[in-house]
Design an enzyme around this catalytic site. Structure first.
Site, PDB file in Angstrom:
ATOM      1  N   TRP A   1      -2.706  -2.861  -1.606  1.00 47.04           N
ATOM      2  CA  TRP A   1      -2.358  -4.283  -1.731  1.00 47.04           C
ATOM      3  C   TRP A   1      -3.179  -4.960  -0.624  1.00 47.04           C
ATOM      4  O   TRP A   1      -2.895  -4.797   0.555  1.00 47.04           O
ATOM      5  CB  TRP A   1      -0.858  -4.483  -1.495  1.00 47.04           C
ATOM      6  CG  TRP A   1      -0.390  -5.871  -1.716  1.00 47.04           C
ATOM      7  CD1 TRP A   1      -0.021  -6.449  -2.908  1.00 47.04           C
ATOM      8  CD2 TRP A   1      -0.204  -6.890  -0.717  1.00 47.04           C
ATOM      9  NE1 TRP A   1       0.364  -7.747  -2.703  1.00 47.04           N
ATOM     10  CE2 TRP A   1       0.266  -8.051  -1.377  1.00 47.04           C
ATOM     11  CE3 TRP A   1      -0.400  -6.956   0.662  1.00 47.04           C
ATOM     12  CZ2 TRP A   1       0.548  -9.239  -0.702  1.00 47.04           C
ATOM     13  CZ3 TRP A   1      -0.120  -8.140   1.333  1.00 47.04           C
ATOM     14  CH2 TRP A   1       0.346  -9.257   0.651  1.00 47.04           C
TER      15      TRP A   1
ATOM     16  N   CYS B   1       0.829  -1.199   0.000  1.00 39.99           N
ATOM     17  CA  CYS B   1       0.000   0.000   0.000  1.00 39.99           C
ATOM     18  C   CYS B   1       0.874   1.264   0.000  1.00 39.99           C
ATOM     19  O   CYS B   1       1.885   1.336   0.691  1.00 39.99           O
ATOM     20  CB  CYS B   1      -0.944   0.085   1.196  1.00 39.99           C
ATOM     21  SG  CYS B   1      -2.050  -1.303   1.342  1.00 39.99           S
TER      22      CYS B   1
ATOM     23  N   GLY C   1      -0.774  -1.489   6.299  1.00 39.57           N
ATOM     24  CA  GLY C   1      -0.403  -2.319   7.441  1.00 39.57           C
ATOM     25  C   GLY C   1      -1.553  -3.222   7.853  1.00 39.57           C
ATOM     26  O   GLY C   1      -2.492  -3.454   7.087  1.00 39.57           O
TER      27      GLY C   1
ATOM     28  N   ARG D   1       3.892  -0.216  -4.728  1.00 41.65           N
ATOM     29  CA  ARG D   1       3.654  -0.723  -3.377  1.00 41.65           C
ATOM     30  C   ARG D   1       2.369  -1.527  -3.269  1.00 41.65           C
ATOM     31  O   ARG D   1       2.093  -2.148  -2.237  1.00 41.65           O
ATOM     32  CB  ARG D   1       3.582   0.442  -2.375  1.00 41.65           C
ATOM     33  CG  ARG D   1       4.859   1.235  -2.271  1.00 41.65           C
ATOM     34  CD  ARG D   1       4.697   2.352  -1.284  1.00 41.65           C
ATOM     35  NE  ARG D   1       4.559   1.866   0.071  1.00 41.65           N
ATOM     36  CZ  ARG D   1       5.576   1.616   0.887  1.00 41.65           C
ATOM     37  NH1 ARG D   1       6.796   1.814   0.476  1.00 41.65           N
ATOM     38  NH2 ARG D   1       5.363   1.189   2.106  1.00 41.65           N
TER      39      ARG D   1
ATOM     40  N   LYS E   1       6.020  -4.245  -3.813  1.00 46.56           N
ATOM     41  CA  LYS E   1       7.456  -4.032  -3.688  1.00 46.56           C
ATOM     42  C   LYS E   1       7.950  -4.107  -2.246  1.00 46.56           C
ATOM     43  O   LYS E   1       8.954  -4.719  -1.963  1.00 46.56           O
ATOM     44  CB  LYS E   1       7.795  -2.669  -4.289  1.00 46.56           C
ATOM     45  CG  LYS E   1       9.259  -2.340  -4.315  1.00 46.56           C
ATOM     46  CD  LYS E   1       9.959  -3.092  -5.415  1.00 46.56           C
ATOM     47  CE  LYS E   1      11.446  -2.853  -5.430  1.00 46.56           C
ATOM     48  NZ  LYS E   1      12.145  -3.934  -6.130  1.00 46.56           N
TER      49      LYS E   1
HETATM   50  C1  F6R Z   1      11.819 -10.475  -5.598  1.00 46.88           C
HETATM   51  C2  F6R Z   1      11.653  -9.447  -4.610  1.00 46.88           C
HETATM   52  C3  F6R Z   1      11.340  -9.847  -3.221  1.00 46.88           C
HETATM   53  C4  F6R Z   1      12.173  -9.003  -2.235  1.00 46.88           C
HETATM   54  C5  F6R Z   1      11.755  -9.316  -0.799  1.00 46.88           C
HETATM   55  C6  F6R Z   1      12.601  -8.560   0.205  1.00 46.88           C
HETATM   56  O1  F6R Z   1      12.150  -9.933  -6.831  1.00 46.88           O
HETATM   57  O2  F6R Z   1      11.744  -8.286  -4.897  1.00 46.88           O
HETATM   58  O3  F6R Z   1      11.570 -11.200  -3.027  1.00 46.88           O
HETATM   59  O4  F6R Z   1      13.511  -9.282  -2.447  1.00 46.88           O
HETATM   60  O5  F6R Z   1      10.412  -8.980  -0.617  1.00 46.88           O
HETATM   61  O6  F6R Z   1      12.492  -7.181   0.029  1.00 46.88           O
HETATM   62  P1  F6R Z   1      13.558  -6.195   0.671  1.00 46.88           P
HETATM   63  O7  F6R Z   1      14.836  -6.382  -0.067  1.00 46.88           O
HETATM   64  O8  F6R Z   1      12.976  -4.819   0.468  1.00 46.88           O
HETATM   65  O9  F6R Z   1      13.681  -6.563   2.113  1.00 46.88           O
END
Ligand code: F6R
Length: 616
Positions: free
Chosen positions: A79, A2, A106, A31, A611
Site C-alpha cells: 500500500w 502492506c 511503515g 493490507r 485494512k
Molecule cells: C471502514 C474501516 C476503517 C477502520 C479504521 C480503524 O470500513 O474499516 O474506517 O474502521 O481504519 O481500523 P481499526 O478498527 O483496525 O483501528
C-alpha cells in the site's frame, strides 16, 4: 498497510518457498494491494520478482519466469506511501551488491537524510521509496564485512520512524531477518520450517504457536532456531503464544465476497461477543481484569474514547451508552485529532481505544498519550495479540474472528456489543442502573440474535438489493439519524463511500435544516434511521422536509409512522434504544454492498484503502 511474509523451508515440497509465500500474501492482500513481490535465495543468486497491481499479476510473472523451487524467501503486498505504485517501487528492494532483498511496512521518517548518506557512498537509488534506503545501508554494512544481524541492527539504530521489515541475505551467509518498530510481525516454527508474517492469519496453516515480536525487536531466523535481540544488541526471549483463530475463517466459504460473508456472520459474532459474560439473573456483566471491577469503575470520573473510521463510529455509540446508563461524562474524539490537540485530562479518566486491528497508528498513539497524561488505559479490540492490548491495563476482546473485507462490518457490531457490556458493567458498579433494569437490558441483548438473523433472511436481503437497484444512480446520498442512531448514519455513509465511491454524508437529522437541506432535490436519496421511540416523531418531520423538496426517502427502522411517510422502507425489528444501532446498521451494510456490486466495484479491496492503517 502492506503485508510481509517470509519463510525458510526444510524441504522445497510442491513449488518451493515461492508457492508458500504467494499463499501467505493472498491472506495478507487486504493490507495493501497496489503491487506485490518476492525475493528468493537460489544457491548462487538472489532473485527478485515484483509487479504493480494485484497478486494475480505477480503469479503470472512467476509462472513465466519458471524459477527453480527454492527454500528461503520473503514476500510483500504493498500500500504505497513513498513513490507511486509501479514495478520499480514494488518491494522487495535490493542493495547495489545484490546481497540483500528487503520488504517493509511503515514509514521511515528520516529517509531523506539516510538517502543522502547512501548517495554520498556513490550508490544511485533505483526507486522513490524510503524502503530502498534501508536496503542499501544494510548492503553497505555487509560489504564492510558485518554479520547480517549486526548490519541490520546498526542500520535500524539510525532509523527514525515506524517499520516492520523482513529481509533475506545471500552473502556473507544466507539469513532470514525481521524487525519491528510499530507495525506487527509474528513468527512461527513448525516441522516444515520457519515462517514470519504481518498477521497470524498467514501463519495458521503451519501452527497455532505464534511468537509476537515487540517494538525494538530484531529476530534472526534459521530453520532450527529463532534468536531475538533488542536494538542495543541485548538478547531477549519471547515465548510463543497459542492462537485460537482458525484458518477456515479466512475463507469466503461460498460467499461472493468476504464483506458479504462477514455481514452474514453477524448473528454468531453478536452471540460470541456476550457469551459467558452476562448474568441475566443477577443483572450484571463479567469483564475480565481489575479495570472493570466495582472498585475501579466507581472511581471513574470521565471516559475519553479515541478511535478511527468505523471504530470511531462505534466509539460515539459507546459514548451514548456509557453516558446514558452509567452517568459518566464522555468525550469521543478522532484519534488523529486527539493526539495533536494538547489534550487536558482530569483525574479519574479512563481512556478507551476502540480498534479491530489493535494496530491503527493514530489510535495507538492517542491511547499512549492519554496514558502518559495519567489516564487508565483500556481498549476494545478484535486482535488480542495486538500492540494496543499490550499498552493497556484493561481490555475487552470483541471475539469477532478475523475480519478480511477491508470495509469493517462484523467488527462494528461486535464493538457495539462490547460497549453495551462496558456501559452496563459501569452502571452496575456505580449503582446508576438497578439489577432489575440491568436484567432487562441483558435480556434484550440475548433476544437480539434472532432479530439480526431475520434481517439477513433471503427475503430481506433481496429487498435491500431491489432498493439498491432503484437508487444506484442517485446524485448523492444523505444519511440521517438522531441520538444513538446518528453515528449509524455516519457509518452508513462511510460504508457507501468506501466501497461504491459515491458521495454520501451522514448527518444528525436535526442539523439538516442548517445547511445540508440545500442538497435535497429530485435524484438525491436520503436514508432515514427511524427506530421507534422518543425521537421518532422528530425524525418523521425531517423526512417530510426532505419529501417536500422532491428528495427520495428510504426509511430504515422500526417506526411505522416514519415508514408511512417515506418512499420505500427497510423494516427493522424493534429493540431497546441502546441496541437499535446493531440492527439498523445491517440494511445499510447490505445496501452499500449491493450498490458497489451494481457499480462493478472491487468490494473487498476498495481503491486507495487498506485494512490495517499502521501509518499516520
Ligand atoms: C471502514 C474501516 C476503517 C477502520 C479504521 C480503524 O470500513 O474499516 O474506517 O474502521 O481504519 O481500523 P481499526 O478498527 O483496525 O483501528
Amino acid at each position: 498497510m502492506c503485508g510481509i511474509v517470509g519463510a525458510w523451508l526444510n524441504e522445497p515440497g510442491d513449488g518451493g518457498v515461492q508457492a508458500l509465500l504467494v499463499e501467505g500474501l493472498r491472506c495478507l492482500e487486504y493490507r495493501g494491494y497496489d503491487s506485490s513481490g518476492l525475493g528468493i535465495i537460489q544457491p548462487d543468486e538472489l532473485i527478485v520478482r515484483r509487479r504493480q497491481g494485484r497478486l494475480a499479476k505477480l503469479e503470472s510473472l512467476l509462472a513465466e519466469s519458471g524459477d527453480a523451487p527454492a527454500l528461503l524467501g520473503i514476500g510483500h503486498t504493498r500500500w504505497a506511501t513513498h513513490g507511486e505504485p509501479s514495478d520499480g517501487n514494488a518491494h522487495p528492494h535490493q542493495d547495489a551488491g545484490r546481497r540483500v532483498a528487503l520488504v517493509h511496512n511503515g514509514i521511515i521518517e528520516n529517509y531523506l537524510d539516510l538517502r543522502h548518506e547512501v548517495e554520498a557512498a556513490g550508490i544511485e537509488l533505483q526507486s522513490a521509496t524510503d524502503t530502498e534506503v534501508l536496503t542499501q545501508i544494510i548492503g553497505i554494512e555487509l560489504s564492510k564485512g558485518s554479520e547480517p544481524l549486526e548490519a541490520v541492527r546498526s542500520c535500524l539504530e539510525r532509523v527514525r520512524g515506524n517499520y516492520a521489515i523482513a529481509l533475506v541475505t545471500r552473502e556473507p551467509k544466507e539469513r532470514l531477518i525481521c524487525a519491528r518498530q510499530g507495525p506487527p510481525l509474528c513468527i512461527a516454527q513448525s516441522e516444515r520450517g520457519v515462517f514470519l508474517a504481518s498477521d497470524v492469519m498467514a501463519l495458521l496453516p503451519y501452527t497455532r504457536q505464534i511468537t509476537f515480536l515487540e517494538d525494538g525487536d530484531i529476530a534472526e531466523l534459521t530453520r532450527s532456531k529463532v534468536s531475538i535481540i533488542r536494538l542495543n544488541g541485548e538478547r531477549v526471549e519471547r515465548a510463543p503464544r497459542q492462537v485460537d483463530w482458525d484458518a477456515e475463517s479466512a475463507d469466503k466459504q461460498g460467499y461472493a465476497h468476504f464483506m458479504l460473508k462477514e455481514i452474514h456472520e453477524q448473528p454468531d459474532v453478536l452471540a460470541r461477543a456476550f457469551h459467558g459474560r452476562i448474568d441475566v439473573e443477577r443483572g450484571d456483566v463479567q469483564l475480565e481484569g481489575d479495570s472493570f471491577s466495582d472498585a475501579a469503575l466507581s472511581k471513574m470520573q470521565r471516559l475519553q474514547v479515541t478511535a478511527c473510521g468505523t471504530a470511531l463510529h462505534a466509539g460515539y455509540i459507546a459514548g451514548y451508552m456509557v453516558e446514558g446508563l452509567a452517568r459518566v461524562p464522555v468525550d469521543v474524539d478522532y484519534a488523529s485529532e486527539f493526539r495533536y490537540r494538547n489534550p487536558k485530562l482530569s483525574e479519574g479518566t479512563y481512556a478507551l481505544g476502540i480498534s479491530q486491528s489493535g494496530e491503527t497508528a493514530d489510535t495507538l498513539e492517542a491511547l499512549r498519550l492519554a496514558i502518559r497524561l495519567g489516564a487508565h488505559g483500556t481498549c476494545i479490540v478484535n486482535s488480542i495479540s495486538s500492540s494496543m492490548v499490550r499498552d493497556c491495563q484493561g481490555m475487552i476482546s470483541i471475539e469477532a474472528g478475523p475480519e478480511i473485507g477491508v470495509a469493517s462490518t462484523k467488527a462494528f457490531v461486535a464493538m457495539l456489543v462490547a460497549s453495551y457490556l462496558l456501559a452496563i458493567r459501569t452502571a452496575r458498579a456505580r449503582g446508576t442502573v438497578t439489577a432489575e433494569a440491568a436484567s432487562q437490558l441483558l435480556r434484550d441483548l440475548r433476544e437480539l440474535r434472532p432479530k439480526l438473523s431475520t434481517l439477513l433472511s433471503d427475503e430481506r436481503v433481496a429487498k435491500v438489493r431491489a432498493i439498491a437497484e432503484h437508487v444506484v444512480d442517485s446524485k448523492g446520498f444523505l444519511f440521517l439519524g438522531r441520538g444513538i442512531n446518528y453515528p449509524v448514519a455516519l457509518e452508513g455513509a462511510l460504508k457507501l463511500k468506501e466501497i461504491s465511491y459515491v458521495h454520501a454524508e451522514g448527518y444528525p437529522a436535526g442539523e439538516m435544516k442548517h445547511g445540508p437541506i440545500a442538497l435535497i432535490e429530485p435524484g438525491m436519496t436520503t436514508l432515514a434511521l427511524a427506530p421507534k421511540g422518543r425521537l421518532a416523531e422528530k425524525l418523521r418531520s425531517n423526512i417530510e422536509q426532505v419529501k417536500a423538496r422532491g428528495g427520495r426517502v428510504i426509511c430504515v427502522g422500526s417506526d411505522p409512522g416514519c415508514h408511512a411517510v417515506s418512499d420505500e422502507g427497510l423494516a427493522v425489528p424493534d429493540t431497546n434504544e441502546w441496541l437499535s444501532p446493531i440492527l439498523n446498521v445491517v440494511p445499510l451494510q447490505l445496501l452499500s454492498y449491493f450498490i458497489a456490486e451494481l457499480k462493478g466495484c472491487d468490494i473487498d479491496k476498495p481503491r486507495n484503502l487498506a485494512k490495517s492503517v499502521t501509518v499516520e
